[in-house]
Design an enzyme around this catalytic site. Sequence first.
Site, PDB file in Angstrom:
ATOM      1  N   HIS A  14     101.798 -11.649  18.847  1.00 60.95           N
ATOM      2  CA  HIS A  14     101.508 -12.372  17.615  1.00 60.95           C
ATOM      3  C   HIS A  14     101.191 -13.840  17.872  1.00 60.95           C
ATOM      4  O   HIS A  14     100.765 -14.562  16.959  1.00 60.95           O
ATOM      5  CB  HIS A  14     102.716 -12.265  16.679  1.00 60.95           C
ATOM      6  CG  HIS A  14     102.350 -12.292  15.216  1.00 60.95           C
ATOM      7  ND1 HIS A  14     101.129 -12.697  14.759  1.00 60.95           N
ATOM      8  CD2 HIS A  14     103.069 -11.965  14.109  1.00 60.95           C
ATOM      9  CE1 HIS A  14     101.096 -12.624  13.439  1.00 60.95           C
ATOM     10  NE2 HIS A  14     102.266 -12.174  13.014  1.00 60.95           N
ATOM     11  N   THR A  17      98.701   4.138  26.116  1.00 64.83           N
ATOM     12  CA  THR A  17      99.796   4.987  26.581  1.00 64.83           C
ATOM     13  C   THR A  17      99.943   6.166  25.631  1.00 64.83           C
ATOM     14  O   THR A  17      99.819   6.012  24.418  1.00 64.83           O
ATOM     15  CB  THR A  17     101.116   4.191  26.686  1.00 64.83           C
ATOM     16  OG1 THR A  17     102.156   5.051  27.175  1.00 64.83           O
ATOM     17  CG2 THR A  17     101.541   3.624  25.337  1.00 64.83           C
TER      18      THR A  17
END
Length: 422
Positions: free
Chosen positions: A393, A341
């Site tokens: 994560h 993006t």
Amino acid sequence: MAEVKVPELAESISEGSIAQWLKQPGDHVEKGEYVLELETDKVNVEIISDYTGTLSEHLAEEGDTVQVGQAIAIVDENGSAAAAPKAEAPKAEEAKAEPVKAEQAAPAKEAPKAEAKEASSTQQVIASPAARKLAREKGIDLTQVPVADPLGRVRVQDVEAASNAPAAPAAAPKQAPAAKQAAAPVEVNDDRIEVVKMTRRRQTIAKRLVQVQSEAAMLTTFNEVDLSAVMELRNRHKDSFVKTNDVKLGFMSFFTKAVIGALKKYPLLNAEIQGDHILKKNFYDIGVAVSTDEGLVVPVVRDADRKSFAEIEKNISDLAVKARNNKLGLSDLSGGTFTITNGGTFGSLLSTPILNAPQVGILGMHTIKTRPIAVGDQIENRPMMYLALSYDHRIVDGKEAVGFLVAIKDMLEDPEQLLLQG
């Protein structure tokens, strides 16, 4: 009489809203001709008639939510010829027949509504066809099936697990009316405030962004890249590149190539989590975020690792035009493995992009600013860009995330390395 029904759209789409009727009652329609535009969570889809005749009735209005498989219009295959006998019938006979028709019409229209209410909650659940079939066979309500998929998709293994679990309390399904009350129109007694209902697409964007933040262990790491070498390379070749390929040499092809090179070194950033399994993807379908009037969409450049700089630039340009003209198809938006993006097009200096689930990584580009930096023992003004990598994560550790971003930085500062990516 024949029914026009909402066709199967995609595995993850079970409903849509009628954006616009293209044919009105009384209009002639040909088989294969568009009769309405349907707004789904991802794209607008034009629905065709499978029959030739006269459109005699709309069964839903613009703005109504309709389910896949639901009848939305009636086509009279005999055309206007069927209407002639009714017009010639004596008035006395019409007067006698009308009370009977009125009595018969009421239950006929009520039945579909009752069925729709019963099926509504199940049809709105995002589930694979195999999961729906298994749920029907086992008599399981899909709304009560716990799911592990980040997007809330019900899969076969979820239905099997639910069939072995203890029955849910009977009172649980009665929570549906509360949800309907929460969706009631907002009333504001202040003429300075304009109340605008969110489009289906904006509602979906809002829901998924909140879902990602609540379900993924999202973290962002940052770095900066000196784009002197890339800009110098572009300036040397931009004229010949346009003449040869009929497309401009932009920054996106460089970043796409660098991302692919980094993904090959750190494959977990090209993966997906499903329950307690990791799906490692050995292909590189790169999503490129594009801003439209109705929100951000992420069309996908397929097999980007096999494409040249020119092919990537053409792909991205074509997809951006289709997105802004609302012409993207479902196939243009599905199946991406990683997203890029570029907030820099709007002047953003630094941001923390949100993951595009079920992907576990997204790269944020930003505006290029000339800043003084240390080059050896000298201070020089260089075109610098901050890079941001948001990652999940749960499967990507900090060491891998930092290494991934450093790999991108190294390849962009020495763009000849990009030639080695194929």
